[in-house]
Design an enzyme around this catalytic site. Sequence first.
Site, PDB file in Angstrom:
ATOM      1  N   ALA A  66       0.849  -1.070   0.059  1.00 23.97           N
ATOM      2  CA  ALA A  66       0.028   0.077   0.095  1.00 23.97           C
ATOM      3  C   ALA A  66       1.020   1.176  -0.041  1.00 23.97           C
ATOM      4  O   ALA A  66       2.162   0.982   0.435  1.00 23.97           O
ATOM      5  CB  ALA A  66      -0.833  -0.091   1.122  1.00 23.97           C
ATOM      6  N   GLY A 111       0.582  -4.915   1.122  1.00 24.09           N
ATOM      7  CA  GLY A 111      -0.433  -4.920   0.221  1.00 24.09           C
ATOM      8  C   GLY A 111      -0.180  -5.753  -1.210  1.00 24.09           C
ATOM      9  O   GLY A 111      -1.184  -6.395  -1.903  1.00 24.09           O
ATOM     10  N   GLU A 114      -0.820  -9.265  -0.136  1.00 22.61           N
ATOM     11  CA  GLU A 114      -2.205  -9.606  -0.006  1.00 22.61           C
ATOM     12  C   GLU A 114      -3.023  -9.605  -1.288  1.00 22.61           C
ATOM     13  O   GLU A 114      -3.858 -10.159  -1.481  1.00 22.61           O
ATOM     14  CB  GLU A 114      -2.834  -8.299   0.944  1.00 22.61           C
ATOM     15  N   GLU A 134       4.409  -5.000   7.516  1.00 22.36           N
ATOM     16  CA  GLU A 134       3.611  -3.858   8.228  1.00 22.36           C
ATOM     17  C   GLU A 134       4.006  -3.455   9.567  1.00 22.36           C
ATOM     18  O   GLU A 134       4.165  -2.293  10.138  1.00 22.36           O
ATOM     19  CB  GLU A 134       2.203  -4.102   8.110  1.00 22.36           C
TER      20      GLU A 134
HETATM   21  N1  CAA Z   1       4.554   3.031  -0.852  1.00 18.01           N
HETATM   22  C1  CAA Z   1       4.873   4.333  -1.395  1.00 18.01           C
HETATM   23  N2  CAA Z   1       6.196   4.449  -2.213  1.00 18.01           N
HETATM   24  C2  CAA Z   1       6.768   3.435  -2.280  1.00 18.01           C
HETATM   25  C3  CAA Z   1       6.537   2.254  -1.900  1.00 18.01           C
HETATM   26  C4  CAA Z   1       5.231   1.945  -0.840  1.00 18.01           C
HETATM   27  N3  CAA Z   1       4.766   0.982  -0.405  1.00 18.01           N
HETATM   28  N4  CAA Z   1       7.452   1.018  -1.978  1.00 18.01           N
HETATM   29  C5  CAA Z   1       8.215   2.046  -2.686  1.00 18.01           C
HETATM   30  N5  CAA Z   1       7.966   3.055  -2.926  1.00 18.01           N
HETATM   31  C6  CAA Z   1       8.758   4.394  -3.844  1.00 18.01           C
HETATM   32  C7  CAA Z   1       9.824   4.728  -3.050  1.00 18.01           C
HETATM   33  O1  CAA Z   1       9.716   5.568  -1.916  1.00 18.01           O
HETATM   34  C8  CAA Z   1      10.760   5.276  -4.226  1.00 18.01           C
HETATM   35  O2  CAA Z   1      10.171   6.507  -4.282  1.00 18.01           O
HETATM   36  P1  CAA Z   1      11.141   7.766  -4.784  1.00 18.01           P
HETATM   37  O3  CAA Z   1      11.922   7.324  -5.941  1.00 18.01           O
HETATM   38  O4  CAA Z   1      10.352   8.873  -4.745  1.00 18.01           O
HETATM   39  O5  CAA Z   1      12.192   8.020  -3.413  1.00 18.01           O
HETATM   40  C9  CAA Z   1      10.432   4.517  -5.388  1.00 18.01           C
HETATM   41  O6  CAA Z   1       9.125   3.849  -4.955  1.00 18.01           O
HETATM   42  C10 CAA Z   1      11.456   3.348  -5.523  1.00 18.01           C
HETATM   43  O7  CAA Z   1      11.771   2.663  -4.115  1.00 18.01           O
HETATM   44  P2  CAA Z   1      13.054   2.603  -3.525  1.00 18.01           P
HETATM   45  O8  CAA Z   1      13.949   3.665  -3.887  1.00 18.01           O
HETATM   46  O9  CAA Z   1      12.611   2.361  -1.937  1.00 18.01           O
HETATM   47  O10 CAA Z   1      13.691   1.331  -4.369  1.00 18.01           O
HETATM   48  P3  CAA Z   1      14.605   0.096  -3.413  1.00 18.01           P
HETATM   49  O11 CAA Z   1      15.069  -0.749  -4.569  1.00 18.01           O
HETATM   50  O12 CAA Z   1      15.669   0.914  -2.795  1.00 18.01           O
HETATM   51  O13 CAA Z   1      13.678  -0.648  -2.527  1.00 18.01           O
HETATM   52  C11 CAA Z   1      11.796  -1.922  -1.594  1.00 18.01           C
HETATM   53  C12 CAA Z   1      12.671  -1.467  -3.086  1.00 18.01           C
HETATM   54  C13 CAA Z   1      12.446  -2.836  -0.809  1.00 18.01           C
HETATM   55  C14 CAA Z   1      10.509  -2.540  -2.322  1.00 18.01           C
HETATM   56  C15 CAA Z   1      11.544  -0.624  -0.793  1.00 18.01           C
HETATM   57  O14 CAA Z   1      10.709   0.391  -1.817  1.00 18.01           O
HETATM   58  C16 CAA Z   1      10.585  -0.754   0.259  1.00 18.01           C
HETATM   59  O15 CAA Z   1      10.862  -1.486   1.361  1.00 18.01           O
HETATM   60  N6  CAA Z   1       9.235  -0.624  -0.113  1.00 18.01           N
HETATM   61  C17 CAA Z   1       8.124  -0.447   0.986  1.00 18.01           C
HETATM   62  C18 CAA Z   1       7.598  -1.944   1.217  1.00 18.01           C
HETATM   63  C19 CAA Z   1       6.750  -1.750   2.179  1.00 18.01           C
HETATM   64  O16 CAA Z   1       7.026  -1.789   3.360  1.00 18.01           O
HETATM   65  N7  CAA Z   1       5.374  -2.402   1.959  1.00 18.01           N
HETATM   66  C20 CAA Z   1       4.316  -2.419   2.827  1.00 18.01           C
HETATM   67  C21 CAA Z   1       3.477  -1.153   2.966  1.00 18.01           C
HETATM   68  S1  CAA Z   1       2.353  -1.202   4.138  1.00 18.01           S
HETATM   69  C22 CAA Z   1       0.997  -2.202   3.594  1.00 18.01           C
HETATM   70  O17 CAA Z   1       1.027  -2.594   2.426  1.00 18.01           O
HETATM   71  C23 CAA Z   1      -0.376  -2.019   4.482  1.00 18.01           C
HETATM   72  C24 CAA Z   1      -1.285  -3.048   4.290  1.00 18.01           C
HETATM   73  O18 CAA Z   1      -1.121  -4.066   4.476  1.00 18.01           O
HETATM   74  C25 CAA Z   1      -2.539  -2.256   3.593  1.00 18.01           C
END
Ligand code: CAA
Length: 257
Positions: A66, A111, A114, A134
């Site tokens: 998400a 998400g 999911e 999360e």
């Molecule tokens: N939401 C918003 N933006 C996201 C995102 C997310 N879940 N995942 C990645 N992005 C964005 C980053 O912020 C980044 O944006 P910028 O270029 O503007 O900085 C862009 O995508 C590229 O990401 P990274 O620079 O972080 O890429 P990376 O290769 O270094 O890492 C990754 C990749 C491991 C997937 C890392 O992006 C990451 O950990 N993302 C978040 C994963 C996460 O925590 N997901 C769970 C979300 S909570 C949820 O989903 C709740 C639920 O159940 C409903």
Amino acid sequence: MTMSLIEQTEQAGVVTLTLNRPEALNALNTDLIAELGSVLAALEAHAGLRGVVLTGAGEKAFVAGADIAEMRDKTPEQARYFASQALTVLKRLETLPVPTVALVNGYALGGGCELALACDWAIATDNAFFAQPEVGLGIIPGFGGTQRLPRRVGPAMALDLITTGRRIDANEALRIGLVNRVIALDERDATIAELTKQFSRNGPNAMRAAKQAVHDGQDQDLDSALALETSLFALGFAGEEQREGMSAFLEKRKAAF
Ligand code: CAA
């Protein structure tokens, strides 16, 4: 709303949906969730639909979760609304009448995992990673992870993943039954073509009835579920499809469904 975050292609009744929001690794924001809902509503009305494959654009991510930027400042009420909107769309995906397959290319986090779980089954490319991270963000899964993950992999494994937030690779996902198969990333198109071939040569009503029997039977006791199977089995003899399928076998020709 511009319909631009999801690419849709169709071959022989099998629709491939490609989530395409590369700047955020296909993270699910309100717009993407709403567009997915609209696309699925249209597919529900598609009489010739035989299957759906869901994948992410590019090679790095299926869906990175998400959208964290969008969630950060939400109030509890807004968070409830966000989750319930997403849950409605994922339910729509889960209850599409045709087989649905998540083709997970790269990250399927939060998400994203999911979303894959709302499909009937999943294939992972060999660069895929899955996690429910999360708790590291101070929240719990909100798009069905606490319910669909334990139903797929068992409660102990689900709690292992949900309380540690650890990432697992495609092979571990295969081992625990989160995905059914692992393929090389460059086999993605060939895999979709093969699924299309298989889904398009089977009786479309039979595939729909099989899905209904499995899904509706899950929440019933065994005897009720077996009775449901018998009803759907019998119903299969009411249309043209069964006669054509069996005649084709006996006449040593391909069935024309
Ligand atoms: N939401 C918003 N933006 C996201 C995102 C997310 N879940 N995942 C990645 N992005 C964005 C980053 O912020 C980044 O944006 P910028 O270029 O503007 O900085 C862009 O995508 C590229 O990401 P990274 O620079 O972080 O890429 P990376 O290769 O270094 O890492 C990754 C990749 C491991 C997937 C890392 O992006 C990451 O950990 N993302 C978040 C994963 C996460 O925590 N997901 C769970 C979300 S909570 C949820 O989903 C709740 C639920 O159940 C409903």
